[in-house]
Design an enzyme around this catalytic site. Structure first.
Site, PDB file in Angstrom:
ATOM      1  N   SER A   1     -24.521  14.608  79.732  1.00 18.08           N
ATOM      2  CA  SER A   1     -23.418  14.316  80.657  1.00 18.08           C
ATOM      3  C   SER A   1     -24.021  13.841  81.967  1.00 18.08           C
ATOM      4  O   SER A   1     -25.141  14.227  82.329  1.00 18.08           O
ATOM      5  CB  SER A   1     -22.598  15.585  80.913  1.00 18.08           C
ATOM      6  OG  SER A   1     -21.702  15.395  81.998  1.00 18.08           O
TER       7      SER A   1
ATOM      8  N   TYR B   1     -22.044  24.577  83.185  1.00 16.13           N
ATOM      9  CA  TYR B   1     -21.967  23.402  82.306  1.00 16.13           C
ATOM     10  C   TYR B   1     -23.066  22.407  82.674  1.00 16.13           C
ATOM     11  O   TYR B   1     -23.775  21.886  81.796  1.00 16.13           O
ATOM     12  CB  TYR B   1     -20.579  22.754  82.439  1.00 16.13           C
ATOM     13  CG  TYR B   1     -20.408  21.506  81.599  1.00 16.13           C
ATOM     14  CD1 TYR B   1     -20.280  21.581  80.218  1.00 16.13           C
ATOM     15  CD2 TYR B   1     -20.364  20.247  82.196  1.00 16.13           C
ATOM     16  CE1 TYR B   1     -20.125  20.440  79.450  1.00 16.13           C
ATOM     17  CE2 TYR B   1     -20.202  19.091  81.433  1.00 16.13           C
ATOM     18  CZ  TYR B   1     -20.083  19.197  80.062  1.00 16.13           C
ATOM     19  OH  TYR B   1     -19.937  18.058  79.304  1.00 16.13           O
TER      20      TYR B   1
HETATM   21  N1  LIG Z   1     -14.955  14.403  77.769  1.00 13.14           N
HETATM   22  C1  LIG Z   1     -15.788  14.178  78.773  1.00 13.14           C
HETATM   23  O1  LIG Z   1     -15.383  13.807  79.901  1.00 13.14           O
HETATM   24  C2  LIG Z   1     -17.268  14.342  78.563  1.00 13.14           C
HETATM   25  C3  LIG Z   1     -18.131  13.875  79.566  1.00 13.14           C
HETATM   26  C4  LIG Z   1     -19.487  14.045  79.397  1.00 13.14           C
HETATM   27  C5  LIG Z   1     -19.976  14.652  78.259  1.00 13.14           C
HETATM   28  N2  LIG Z   1     -19.109  15.106  77.295  1.00 13.14           N
HETATM   29  C6  LIG Z   1     -19.689  15.754  76.114  1.00 13.14           C
HETATM   30  O2  LIG Z   1     -19.243  15.086  74.958  1.00 13.14           O
HETATM   31  C7  LIG Z   1     -19.311  15.981  73.846  1.00 13.14           C
HETATM   32  C8  LIG Z   1     -18.019  15.904  73.062  1.00 13.14           C
HETATM   33  O3  LIG Z   1     -16.977  16.418  73.880  1.00 13.14           O
HETATM   34  P1  LIG Z   1     -15.487  15.882  73.846  1.00 13.14           P
HETATM   35  O4  LIG Z   1     -15.165  15.442  75.219  1.00 13.14           O
HETATM   36  O5  LIG Z   1     -15.288  14.974  72.721  1.00 13.14           O
HETATM   37  O6  LIG Z   1     -14.742  17.276  73.640  1.00 13.14           O
HETATM   38  P2  LIG Z   1     -13.631  17.759  72.606  1.00 13.14           P
HETATM   39  O7  LIG Z   1     -12.595  16.708  72.427  1.00 13.14           O
HETATM   40  O8  LIG Z   1     -13.235  19.097  73.090  1.00 13.14           O
HETATM   41  O9  LIG Z   1     -14.452  17.886  71.254  1.00 13.14           O
HETATM   42  C9  LIG Z   1     -15.449  18.857  71.121  1.00 13.14           C
HETATM   43  C10 LIG Z   1     -15.879  18.912  69.677  1.00 13.14           C
HETATM   44  O10 LIG Z   1     -16.837  19.987  69.544  1.00 13.14           O
HETATM   45  C11 LIG Z   1     -16.382  20.870  68.526  1.00 13.14           C
HETATM   46  N3  LIG Z   1     -16.744  22.243  68.828  1.00 13.14           N
HETATM   47  C12 LIG Z   1     -16.373  22.992  69.896  1.00 13.14           C
HETATM   48  N4  LIG Z   1     -16.855  24.223  69.782  1.00 13.14           N
HETATM   49  C13 LIG Z   1     -17.553  24.255  68.607  1.00 13.14           C
HETATM   50  C14 LIG Z   1     -18.285  25.264  67.931  1.00 13.14           C
HETATM   51  N5  LIG Z   1     -18.399  26.505  68.432  1.00 13.14           N
HETATM   52  N6  LIG Z   1     -18.869  24.960  66.750  1.00 13.14           N
HETATM   53  C15 LIG Z   1     -18.755  23.718  66.237  1.00 13.14           C
HETATM   54  N7  LIG Z   1     -18.087  22.714  66.828  1.00 13.14           N
HETATM   55  C16 LIG Z   1     -17.482  22.999  68.003  1.00 13.14           C
HETATM   56  C17 LIG Z   1     -14.866  20.705  68.508  1.00 13.14           C
HETATM   57  O11 LIG Z   1     -14.342  21.029  67.237  1.00 13.14           O
HETATM   58  P3  LIG Z   1     -13.698  22.423  66.796  1.00 13.14           P
HETATM   59  O12 LIG Z   1     -12.846  22.892  67.932  1.00 13.14           O
HETATM   60  O13 LIG Z   1     -12.922  22.053  65.568  1.00 13.14           O
HETATM   61  O14 LIG Z   1     -14.842  23.332  66.494  1.00 13.14           O
HETATM   62  C18 LIG Z   1     -14.727  19.210  68.749  1.00 13.14           C
HETATM   63  O15 LIG Z   1     -14.904  18.526  67.537  1.00 13.14           O
HETATM   64  C19 LIG Z   1     -19.620  17.360  74.430  1.00 13.14           C
HETATM   65  O16 LIG Z   1     -20.993  17.639  74.262  1.00 13.14           O
HETATM   66  C20 LIG Z   1     -19.279  17.201  75.898  1.00 13.14           C
HETATM   67  O17 LIG Z   1     -19.988  18.092  76.707  1.00 13.14           O
HETATM   68  C21 LIG Z   1     -17.771  14.959  77.419  1.00 13.14           C
END
Ligand SMILES: NC(=O)c1ccc[n+]([C@@H]2O[C@H](COP(=O)([O-])OP(=O)(O)OC[C@H]3O[C@@H](n4cnc5c(N)ncnc54)[C@H](OP(=O)(O)O)[C@@H]3O)[C@@H](O)[C@H]2O)c1
Length: 258
Positions: free
Chosen positions: A132, A145
């Site tokens: 991130s 985080y």
């Molecule tokens: N969105 C942003 O603005 C942003 C910015 C920078 C970086 N990121 C990074 O991008 C990545 C993806 O995030 P996202 O934004 O797509 O979030 P999201 O929509 O909340 O998706 C998160 C994914 O991780 C899975 N997950 C959560 N807890 C888990 C666990 N204990 N075991 C296995 N899987 C788990 C969730 O599935 P289940 O709930 O089904 O387990 C879901 O598929 C993350 O690493 C996040 O830190 C996001």
């Protein structure tokens, strides 16, 4: 592909299936994984398997790591699963802090270590770690985080250096705000953000894959002058590290009377 049941991970899964990758989709929500797997199989004719796993649980992580580590057909690992609670440390529960470190750090490192020996033996493969922009700098609400994403950043950059000269590539993807459920999960609703700084998952993942195709090791999808800014960041951190290589304390600590 971890965290494939929603957000960035689901978009990656679709793009990778469109490129002809057979996939293993890991996350906790089986119903969503199965539905996506079915869609991708039908749409792209690839083999897709749903692997239900709570990767923050040590035993389930170990089982999944053993499975992918034993699979010598794995050519790409996308460590995407992540979670976030955005609040000052004093207002963060121990459980929320633990969830961030267990998933964002421990699972990512364990799964990397599961596939790395095989990729090195075969001299082929790629690992994509989702960090991130908050891994480069923490904000008052993102201390834990950001610290987890700083770990991802340093771990991934260390691996990039370790694997230089091999055909195993490693990419750090550092998105800024992307429109996913993670914001609501974090306690800061997506609706609170200025839409002008929020990217769609499709744009984010397309950029990340374009970066991978171009051989980038650090991809910051929203940053225009990333090469220059990363070079500046590296120059100042290297200068700080270089200045520390002395046997004596800095002069300001000498001859100080209490
Ligand atoms: N969105 C942003 O603005 C942003 C910015 C920078 C970086 N990121 C990074 O991008 C990545 C993806 O995030 P996202 O934004 O797509 O979030 P999201 O929509 O909340 O998706 C998160 C994914 O991780 C899975 N997950 C959560 N807890 C888990 C666990 N204990 N075991 C296995 N899987 C788990 C969730 O599935 P289940 O709930 O089904 O387990 C879901 O598929 C993350 O690493 C996040 O830190 C996001």
């Amino acid at each position: 592909m971890t965290g494939a049941s929603a957000g960035i991970g689901a978009a990656y899964a679709e793009c990778l299936a469109a490129r002809g990758f057979d996939l293993v989709l890991a996350a906790r929500r089986t119903d969503r994984l199965e539905a996506l797997a079915e869609t991708l199989r039908n749409k792209f004719g690839v083999a897709v398997r749903a692997a239900t796993a709570d990767l923050a649980d040590a035993d389930q992580l170990e089982a999944f790591a053993a499975e992918i580590g034993a699979d010598d057909t794995v050519t790409l690992l996308v460590n995407n699963a992540g979670t976030s609670t955005l609040a000052p440390v004093a207002d963060t529960s121990v459980a929320a802090a633990q969830a961030m470190t267990d998933l964002n750090i421990r699972a990512l490192v364990r799964l990397t270590m599961a596939v790395l020996p095989g990729m090195k033996d075969r001299d082929r493969g790629a690992i994509v770690n989702i960090g991130s922009v908050l891994g480069f700098r923490s904000l008052p609400v993102s201390t834990i985080y950001s610290a987890t994403k700083a770990y991802v950043m340093l771990f991934t950059r260390g691996l990039i250096d370790e694997l230089a000269g091999t055909n195993v590539s490693v990419q750090l993807v550092a998105p800024a705000a992307t429109a996913t459920d993670l914001w609501d999960i974090s306690g800061v609703p997506l609706s609170a953000l200025d839409p002008a700084i929020v990217m769609t998952v499709e744009a984010m993942v397309d950029a990340a894959l374009a970066g991978l195709d171009a051989g980038e090791t650090i991809t910051m999808p929203s940053v225009e002058e990333a090469d220059r800014l990363i070079a500046d960041f590296d120059a100042s951190t290297l200068a700080l590290l270089g200045a520390s290589q002395k046997s004596a304390p800095a002069s300001r600590y000498l001859n100080v009377t209490a």
